[in-house]
Design a protein around this motif. Structure first.
Motif, PDB file in Angstrom:
ATOM      1  N   VAL A   1      60.188  -9.963  18.277  1.00  0.00           N
ATOM      2  CA  VAL A   1      60.960  -9.057  19.105  1.00  0.00           C
ATOM      3  C   VAL A   1      61.818  -8.307  18.966  1.00  0.00           C
ATOM      4  CG1 VAL A   1      61.447  -9.431  21.593  1.00  0.00           C
ATOM      5  CG2 VAL A   1      59.592 -11.396  20.422  1.00  0.00           C
ATOM      6  N   ALA A   2      62.506  -7.292  19.251  1.00  0.00           N
ATOM      7  CA  ALA A   2      62.800  -6.125  18.804  1.00  0.00           C
ATOM      8  C   ALA A   2      63.248  -5.280  20.477  1.00  0.00           C
ATOM      9  CB  ALA A   2      62.540  -4.513  18.063  1.00  0.00           C
ATOM     10  N   HIS A   3      64.482  -4.976  20.344  1.00  0.00           N
ATOM     11  CA  HIS A   3      65.113  -4.091  21.796  1.00  0.00           C
ATOM     12  C   HIS A   3      65.726  -3.051  21.378  1.00  0.00           C
ATOM     13  CE1 HIS A   3      65.544  -8.299  23.466  1.00  0.00           C
ATOM     14  NE2 HIS A   3      64.879  -7.215  24.656  1.00  0.00           N
ATOM     15  N   VAL A   4      65.147  -1.662  22.226  1.00  0.00           N
ATOM     16  CA  VAL A   4      65.180  -0.464  21.292  1.00  0.00           C
ATOM     17  C   VAL A   4      65.200   0.028  22.555  1.00  0.00           C
ATOM     18  CG1 VAL A   4      64.415   1.821  20.284  1.00  0.00           C
ATOM     19  CG2 VAL A   4      63.487  -0.918  20.068  1.00  0.00           C
ATOM     20  N   LYS A   5      66.492   1.401  21.959  1.00  0.00           N
ATOM     21  CA  LYS A   5      66.876   2.822  23.329  1.00  0.00           C
ATOM     22  C   LYS A   5      66.012   3.835  22.871  1.00  0.00           C
ATOM     23  CE  LYS A   5      70.389   4.506  26.549  1.00  0.00           C
ATOM     24  NZ  LYS A   5      68.979   4.456  27.832  1.00  0.00           N
ATOM     25  N   PRO A   6      64.955   3.909  22.928  1.00  0.00           N
ATOM     26  CA  PRO A   6      65.113   5.725  22.919  1.00  0.00           C
ATOM     27  C   PRO A   6      65.354   6.344  22.251  1.00  0.00           C
ATOM     28  CG  PRO A   6      62.769   4.890  24.010  1.00  0.00           C
ATOM     29  CD  PRO A   6      64.400   4.290  24.106  1.00  0.00           C
ATOM     30  N   PRO A   7      65.368   7.962  21.752  1.00  0.00           N
ATOM     31  CA  PRO A   7      66.581   8.897  21.793  1.00  0.00           C
ATOM     32  C   PRO A   7      66.467   9.397  23.644  1.00  0.00           C
ATOM     33  CG  PRO A   7      65.775   8.559  19.900  1.00  0.00           C
ATOM     34  CD  PRO A   7      65.078   8.013  20.606  1.00  0.00           C
ATOM     35  N   ALA A   8      65.457   9.501  24.089  1.00  0.00           N
ATOM     36  CA  ALA A   8      64.499  10.371  25.485  1.00  0.00           C
ATOM     37  C   ALA A   8      64.704   9.325  25.969  1.00  0.00           C
ATOM     38  CB  ALA A   8      63.131   9.864  25.035  1.00  0.00           C
ATOM     39  N   SER A   9      65.206   8.045  26.269  1.00  0.00           N
ATOM     40  CA  SER A   9      65.911   7.624  27.605  1.00  0.00           C
ATOM     41  C   SER A   9      67.303   8.108  27.846  1.00  0.00           C
ATOM     42  CB  SER A   9      66.724   5.989  27.373  1.00  0.00           C
ATOM     43  OG  SER A   9      65.287   5.455  27.385  1.00  0.00           O
ATOM     44  N   ARG A  10      68.019   8.253  29.111  1.00  0.00           N
ATOM     45  CA  ARG A  10      69.003   9.601  29.577  1.00  0.00           C
ATOM     46  C   ARG A  10      70.353   8.454  28.564  1.00  0.00           C
ATOM     47  NH1 ARG A  10      66.015  11.032  34.021  1.00  0.00           N
ATOM     48  NH2 ARG A  10      65.815  13.617  33.555  1.00  0.00           N
ATOM     49  N   SER A  11      71.536   8.764  28.029  1.00  0.00           N
ATOM     50  CA  SER A  11      72.545   8.353  27.874  1.00  0.00           C
ATOM     51  C   SER A  11      72.645   7.713  29.039  1.00  0.00           C
ATOM     52  CB  SER A  11      73.588   9.731  27.160  1.00  0.00           C
ATOM     53  OG  SER A  11      73.839  10.292  28.085  1.00  0.00           O
ATOM     54  N   ASP A  12      73.141   8.300  30.263  1.00  0.00           N
ATOM     55  CA  ASP A  12      73.271   7.272  31.145  1.00  0.00           C
ATOM     56  C   ASP A  12      72.717   6.161  32.272  1.00  0.00           C
ATOM     57  OD1 ASP A  12      71.938   9.470  32.482  1.00  0.00           O
ATOM     58  OD2 ASP A  12      73.465   9.611  33.692  1.00  0.00           O
ATOM     59  N   SER A  13      71.629   5.672  31.343  1.00  0.00           N
ATOM     60  CA  SER A  13      70.415   5.049  31.999  1.00  0.00           C
ATOM     61  C   SER A  13      70.470   3.901  31.242  1.00  0.00           C
ATOM     62  CB  SER A  13      69.278   5.197  32.362  1.00  0.00           C
ATOM     63  OG  SER A  13      68.333   4.643  31.631  1.00  0.00           O
ATOM     64  N   SER A  14      70.352   2.713  31.488  1.00  0.00           N
ATOM     65  CA  SER A  14      70.936   1.065  31.470  1.00  0.00           C
ATOM     66  C   SER A  14      69.520   0.465  30.919  1.00  0.00           C
ATOM     67  CB  SER A  14      71.267   0.752  31.808  1.00  0.00           C
ATOM     68  OG  SER A  14      70.506   0.442  33.890  1.00  0.00           O
ATOM     69  N   GLU A  15      68.033   1.860  31.183  1.00  0.00           N
ATOM     70  CA  GLU A  15      66.980   1.076  30.433  1.00  0.00           C
ATOM     71  C   GLU A  15      66.966   1.387  28.991  1.00  0.00           C
ATOM     72  OE1 GLU A  15      63.968   4.477  31.164  1.00  0.00           O
ATOM     73  OE2 GLU A  15      63.992   4.964  29.315  1.00  0.00           O
ATOM     74  N   LYS A  16      65.734   0.222  28.834  1.00  0.00           N
ATOM     75  CA  LYS A  16      66.424  -0.538  26.804  1.00  0.00           C
ATOM     76  C   LYS A  16      65.029  -0.643  27.271  1.00  0.00           C
ATOM     77  CE  LYS A  16      70.416  -1.739  24.578  1.00  0.00           C
ATOM     78  NZ  LYS A  16      70.593  -2.515  23.930  1.00  0.00           N
ATOM     79  N   PHE A  17      63.913  -0.676  25.947  1.00  0.00           N
ATOM     80  CA  PHE A  17      62.474  -1.628  26.069  1.00  0.00           C
ATOM     81  C   PHE A  17      62.764  -2.333  25.299  1.00  0.00           C
ATOM     82  CE2 PHE A  17      62.346   3.530  27.266  1.00  0.00           C
ATOM     83  CZ  PHE A  17      61.312   3.003  28.271  1.00  0.00           C
ATOM     84  N   VAL A  18      61.841  -3.116  25.332  1.00  0.00           N
ATOM     85  CA  VAL A  18      61.027  -4.331  24.142  1.00  0.00           C
ATOM     86  C   VAL A  18      59.757  -4.487  23.618  1.00  0.00           C
ATOM     87  CG1 VAL A  18      60.060  -5.776  26.109  1.00  0.00           C
ATOM     88  CG2 VAL A  18      60.955  -6.673  24.102  1.00  0.00           C
ATOM     89  N   VAL A  19      59.737  -4.596  22.524  1.00  0.00           N
ATOM     90  CA  VAL A  19      58.757  -4.331  21.841  1.00  0.00           C
ATOM     91  C   VAL A  19      58.654  -5.367  20.841  1.00  0.00           C
ATOM     92  CG1 VAL A  19      57.471  -3.050  20.246  1.00  0.00           C
ATOM     93  CG2 VAL A  19      59.151  -1.706  21.437  1.00  0.00           C
ATOM     94  N   ALA A  20      57.213  -6.452  21.791  1.00  0.00           N
ATOM     95  CA  ALA A  20      56.620  -7.545  20.885  1.00  0.00           C
ATOM     96  C   ALA A  20      55.896  -7.208  20.405  1.00  0.00           C
ATOM     97  CB  ALA A  20      56.893  -8.306  21.695  1.00  0.00           C
TER      98      ALA A  20
ATOM     99  N   VAL B   1      63.035  -2.987  30.402  1.00  0.00           N
ATOM    100  CA  VAL B   1      64.117  -3.690  30.241  1.00  0.00           C
ATOM    101  C   VAL B   1      65.226  -2.707  31.232  1.00  0.00           C
ATOM    102  CG1 VAL B   1      62.766  -5.820  29.698  1.00  0.00           C
ATOM    103  CG2 VAL B   1      64.682  -4.421  27.721  1.00  0.00           C
ATOM    104  N   LEU B   2      66.870  -3.591  31.557  1.00  0.00           N
ATOM    105  CA  LEU B   2      67.320  -3.026  31.375  1.00  0.00           C
ATOM    106  C   LEU B   2      68.040  -3.551  30.510  1.00  0.00           C
ATOM    107  CD1 LEU B   2      68.268  -3.054  35.051  1.00  0.00           C
ATOM    108  CD2 LEU B   2      67.325  -1.178  34.040  1.00  0.00           C
ATOM    109  N   ALA B   3      69.426  -2.882  30.254  1.00  0.00           N
ATOM    110  CA  ALA B   3      70.754  -3.080  29.267  1.00  0.00           C
ATOM    111  C   ALA B   3      70.967  -4.637  29.429  1.00  0.00           C
ATOM    112  CB  ALA B   3      72.066  -2.421  29.818  1.00  0.00           C
ATOM    113  N   GLY B   4      70.809  -5.110  28.154  1.00  0.00           N
ATOM    114  CA  GLY B   4      70.909  -6.540  28.109  1.00  0.00           C
ATOM    115  C   GLY B   4      69.620  -7.093  27.701  1.00  0.00           C
TER     116      GLY B   4
END
Length: 246
Positions: free
Chosen positions: A212-231, A192-195
């Motif tokens: 349901v959790a939202h996580v930004k793994p370390p491998a996601s670039r710091s300038d990227s707005s991506e996150k991941f939903v883990v249900a 997903v994206l930020a938010g």
């Protein structure tokens, strides 16, 4: 095209950084992207470890935290190209049977485009949104899935709000698919994206999963707005949607 520059580190070792010269006909943005790629530690590590892209480390870090890619698990990777997530899943669910005494899992990748074969994974060229796609996947798996995961992203438009809506729509579609193919207790992972997963999607996921959790793994670039939903802990399609899906 490129040259290495660097200075002394605190340990007396020389730290090298690749600088890319702007070539005729190449935009500055392209030059900066190429320079970032050449110096990205995850890109360098992926080449060394034999993964098809740096994204492999995102699923590694998510699984290290939530432990859903267990030996014996049946995994579906939506939009699997180029295949890095499938490679990780093959290793972790023991799809090749290399872990003695552990159950042997199954990894099924689907994508709109053709994907180079991956040892231990079954790859199909399929639009997961097409009619009957869920039944095809269950037939290929020989049953329901324990994990449905997606690193898909819609093509960027350059307009932040539009891109957010597009990727949420893609995540909603992946969630619908997961509701149809997941085994009870299963896990859904999606970009997903930020938010994060917002509004209606968030409500649906909370009804269908125990956590349901939202996580930004370390491998996601710091300038990227991506996150991941883990249900995790799939309970079944929300009751208020069951009549519609029947």
């Amino acid at each position: 095209m490129a040259k290495e520059t660097g200075g002394k580190s605190g340990r007396g070792q020389r730290e090298l950084r690749v600088r890319v010269k702007t070539a005729k006909g190449r935009k500055l943005s392209s030059t900066l992207w190429l320079e970032r790629q050449l110096n990205d530690p995850y890109v360098i590590r992926a080449k060394k470890d034999g993964y098809r892209g740096r994204a492999a480390y995102k699923i590694i870090e998510l699984d290290d935290k939530f432990r859903f890619l267990v030996p014996g698990a049946r995994v579906v990777d939506l939009g699997c190209a180029p295949g890095g997530w499938c490679q990780v899943a093959v290793e972790r669910v023991n799809a090749l049977g290399e872990k003695s005494g552990k159950k042997r899992g199954t990894v099924l990748g689907v994508d709109l485009q053709e994907v180079e074969p991956i040892a231990g994974a079954e790859i199909h060229q399929l639009d997961f949104l097409s009619e009957g796609a869920d039944e095809k996947v269950k037939a290929w798996l020989g049953g329901k899935a324990d994990v449905v995961m997606s690193d898909m992203a819609a093509a960027a438009s350059g307009h932040k709000q539009t891109d957010h809506l597009r990727i949420i729509a893609l995540c909603e579609a992946a969630a619908d698919f997961a509701f149809d193919v997941l085994e009870e207790g299963g896990t859904f992972v999606a970009k997903v994206l930020a938010g994060g997963a917002e509004g209606e999607l968030q409500t649906r996921l909370k009804k269908a999963f125990t956590k349901v959790a939202h996580v930004k793994p370390p491998a996601s670039r710091s300038d990227s707005s991506e996150k991941f939903v883990v249900a995790t802990g799939f309970r079944g399609r929300p009751e208020d949607e069951r009549d519609e899906s029947d």
